[in-house]
Design an enzyme around this catalytic site. Sequence first.
Site, PDB file in Angstrom:
ATOM      1  N   SER A   1    -148.609  -4.269  65.476  1.00 13.89           N
ATOM      2  CA  SER A   1    -148.482  -3.500  66.703  1.00 13.89           C
ATOM      3  C   SER A   1    -148.464  -2.022  66.358  1.00 13.89           C
ATOM      4  CB  SER A   1    -147.202  -3.876  67.450  1.00 13.89           C
ATOM      5  OG  SER A   1    -146.124  -3.132  66.928  1.00 13.89           O
ATOM      6  N   LYS A   2    -148.651  -1.200  67.386  1.00 13.64           N
ATOM      7  CA  LYS A   2    -148.652   0.257  67.203  1.00 13.64           C
ATOM      8  C   LYS A   2    -147.383   0.705  66.497  1.00 13.64           C
ATOM      9  CE  LYS A   2    -150.328   1.294  71.623  1.00 13.64           C
ATOM     10  NZ  LYS A   2    -150.294   2.119  72.823  1.00 13.64           N
TER      11      LYS A   2
END
Length: 491
Positions: free
Chosen positions: A251-252
Site C-alpha cells: 500500500s501507499k
Amino acid sequence: MITTRFAPSPTWYVHIWSLRTVLYNYLFAKKNKGKFMLRIEDTDRTRYVEWSIDNMISVLNTFWLTPDEGPNNPWDKGPYMQSERLDIYQKYINILLEKDLAYYCFCSSERLDELRKEQEELKLPTKYDQACRYLTKEEVEEKLKAGHPYTIRLKVPKNENVVFEDMVKWKIEINTKDVDDQVLIKSDSFPTYHFAVVVDDHLMWVTHVIRWDEWVPSTPKHILLYRAFWWDVPVYSHLPLLLWIDKKKLSKRTGDVACEVYLEKWYLIEAILNYIALLGWNPKTTEEIFSMEELIEKFDLEQIHKAGAVFDVEKLNWFNSKYIVSSNIETLYTKLCDYLAKYDKDFYENIFSKFDEVYNKKILKELQTRLNYFAEFKDLTKFFYTENIACREDLFINPKMKIEDISVVKKALNLTIEILKNNSDFSSIDEMKNKFIEEIQKNEMKNWQVLWPARVALTGEEFSPWALEMIYILWNKKASLRIEKILNLLK
Ligand code: GLU
C-alpha cells in the site's frame, strides 16, 4: 472473440499491482487472439483525479501494454469513460424499474447512518431494512413529484442461492437473504460501480473479467444483476493480493507502489514485466526469464494461485540485473543515455556527455555485472567523472591489510606509479593483474598492501570499485596523475 478489459478508477498513479492486472488481461487477450480494452471507471466523483487518466494511458504505453480499444483509440464499443455513458445506465435502470426489479429509495443518509449504528450495537449484519421497497406506486410518484432526493436499489430476490466459482478456485455460495438491496444509482444520479461494471462488461462484450481479489465478495452482487437482465455471466479470475517481503499488504503507506518509482529508477521495462508476470502465476517450469512473446505463449489463467504473492524489490533487482548483463553494450548504452537525459539532465549535459563515448562505454561495460538499475549509475561511477578526490589518510591505514603506518602507503603508491609508467595501457584487467602481482612479489609486499592504498588514492572512498578496475578504466596516465597528486598531499 475473447475480450478482456482493464477498468481502473482514476484516483492516483498506476499501482504496481494494477500493472500486473493489466499485464494478465493483456497476455490472456493476446494469447487468444482477442481484444484488450481500457475503460475508465470515473463514476465516484469524490475520488476523481483528472491527471491520472493521461498518466494511466502513458504508463500503459510505456510498458508496451497499449489497449486495442480505449479512450485514446476508440472503436465500436465506446464511449470508454463511464461519465460519458450516463444515458446508457439510465436506459438500463429504466428496464429494471419497469420490470419491478429495482426500486426508488428515499431514505436520507442520516436515517441510513442511524440504522447502521443500531445494527452494529445489536451485533447484527449491517443491511438496508428495505423500508422503501414496499412503497406503493402512488407514494413513489408523490415523492418524486415533490422533488425528494433518491437512490435506486436492486430488489434482491428472496431466498435464492448464488454460487460462483472462478478460474482461481475462489468459490462463494450465498443465499440472497444475506445480500443487501444494493444501490445501483446514487443520489447524484451517477451509477454505482456495481451497476456500471455489469452494464459495461455486458455491452462491451467482455468475456473474461480478470481483476484483483478485493472484488470477490462483490461478485455475487454482480451475478444477481446479470440474472436480472438475463445476460450471460463472464468468466471471472480474481488475482491474489500482493504483499511486501514482510507480509504487509502492498500500500501507499507501506512502501513504493507507484509504477513511476520503478520507471524513475529506470528498471528495464522487460525486467519489470517479467518479474510481475510471475507474481501470482506459475508457469510450471524452473525457468524464470521470459520475453513478452514467451509470456503470451505460456500464460494460462488456470495457473494463477490464490495465495498472496510477495513483491520483493531484491528479486526485481535480480531480474533487472539479468537483463542488464545479457544486453548488448550498444543497446544498453543508448538506453543509459536516454535515461540520463530524461532523469538527470544536469549530469548528462554538463558532465557525462563531455567525456568521450569510448570512456563512457568502458565504464558501463565494467559496471554491467554490478548494476541493479540505471539510477545507481551516477553514484557508482562518481570517481570516474571528477578529479576532486579527497585525500583520506584515515582510510589508508588499515591494520587488517597490514598497513600500520603511512610509510607503507607511500611505498605502495610509488610502486603503483612505477608499474603504470613502465607499461603502456593494459589491454585487459587480467593482463594488468598479472603484472601487478609479479611486481608486488618482487618488492616483497602483500597484494592488499598495494591495492588498498591505490584504491583509496583513486577514489577517496571506503566503498568503491577495486583499484585495478579503476586504473583500467581511467587508463594508466590519468590514474598515475591522480595517485601522484594524493602522494604529494601525504605528510
Ligand atoms: N474500477 C474498479 C477498480 O479500480 C475495477 C474493478 C473491476 O475490474 O471490476 O478497482
